[in-house]
Design an enzyme around this catalytic site. Sequence first.
Site, PDB file in Angstrom:
ATOM      1  N   TRP A 339       1.096   0.898   7.946  1.00 13.56           N
ATOM      2  CA  TRP A 339       1.971  -0.026   7.592  1.00 13.56           C
ATOM      3  C   TRP A 339       2.261  -0.318   6.015  1.00 13.56           C
ATOM      4  CZ3 TRP A 339       0.102  -4.853   5.464  1.00 13.56           C
ATOM      5  CH2 TRP A 339       1.108  -5.770   4.918  1.00 13.56           C
ATOM      6  N   HIS A 340       1.162  -0.031   5.133  1.00  7.69           N
ATOM      7  CA  HIS A 340       1.070  -0.048   3.923  1.00  7.69           C
ATOM      8  C   HIS A 340       2.325   1.031   3.168  1.00  7.69           C
ATOM      9  CE1 HIS A 340      -2.518  -2.751   3.932  1.00  7.69           C
ATOM     10  NE2 HIS A 340      -1.881  -3.252   3.044  1.00  7.69           N
ATOM     11  N   GLY A 341       1.953   2.217   3.732  1.00  8.62           N
ATOM     12  CA  GLY A 341       3.012   3.096   3.418  1.00  8.62           C
ATOM     13  C   GLY A 341       2.605   4.547   3.949  1.00  8.62           C
TER      14      GLY A 341
END
Length: 409
Positions: A339-341
């Site tokens: 989700w962060h990347g």
Amino acid sequence: MDFNLVNLQPYANPQYFIYVIIGLISLMIGLWFGKRFKTYEAIFSLVFLFLIFDCDKWQQGINLLLWLGFEFALTMFYQVYRSKKNKTSVFYLMVILAILPLAFVKYYTSFPISSINFTVGFLGISYITFKTVQVIMEMRDGAIKKVEPATYLRFLLFFPTISSGPIDRYRRFKKDYDNAPSRDEYVDMITKGIHYLFLGLFYKFILGWLFGTVWLPVISQKALAITTTVFGIKFSWWLIAYMYDYSMYLFFDFAGYSLFAVSISYFMGIKTPMNFNKPFISKNIKDFWNRWHMTLSFWFRDYIYMRFTFFAMKKKWFKNRIRLSQVSYFLLFLIMGFWHGLTWYYIVYGIFHATAICINDAWLRFKIKHKKQIPSNTFTKWFAIFLTFNTVCFSFLIFSGFLDTFWFK
């Protein structure tokens, strides 16, 4: 006034707060007399959202409207059809459809598609998605009997928290939104709101500025310039300084932002939950996640970890509950990392925390089994805090992406 000359991104500078407080005066007067001006509040919020996405961010504003319409339609559709046949398949379809656009934006951010030459994301995309998935899941559980369209739109677009949280729950938000607080209660909320506002100013614009703007660039340059080799691995003592400095910057900047969001919410008569609770005095890594970015970690716990665990138990995928919890932790933190990347350091960050929690659980089981042999005193408690603090700071070094530059570029 040319608002293009003013940075109206949420909580970006003190000027933003002046406009917000001026806009809140009428609403606060109403709450003082026990009345909530819902129409004014809606107009006030829409105006600020328009100013946030004005000028060069107009494409993000359009994306917000399209996204909001899509997520709203999914929720209303599920509310109507959840009692029909094949409701389980409809539930899974709604959750997948709600998450799918966010997954695409995350993928596109990491791997841009040359044929797409317009902005696909916008400020607050993740938190609107999280709220939608939360409501759909709680409707399926029966915890939410009915979603009121107007209240739901206000919940999704609640402007103090739209960009980066905290993530409120629909039932809790609705309870506050439907009823104006008593005068004594509102006085207490204003008092706390003022306290959170000034504490946030101190965190973000003084401590966050010192750690992030003043010291971090200098330390990073020294870490890249002054290096040595230890056991064949590139190392710098300045890298340790970077680890601690970045950890402090990350906390004070984000905690300051969260305090602003809670403060403005309190002025609006909404008790948005706190996001941080002294995370650096955590006695173990699990305790840390009960204190750090709490609304996000509780969201992941309730809607990913717990649901996967119950589903796997129901399907009898694992005979050993310890193995089940370990798999659930890795699934949870891998999703959080993705989700962060979609970069290696976010994924490794997730794996690191899953591993740390599994080790912590094993240690706690060992302590219970050998309770008489393992001392428990002031020194061991402070050592546990010290160890947890350094473990967390090292994870933030991974999270920062600086190792990517330090080792590979």
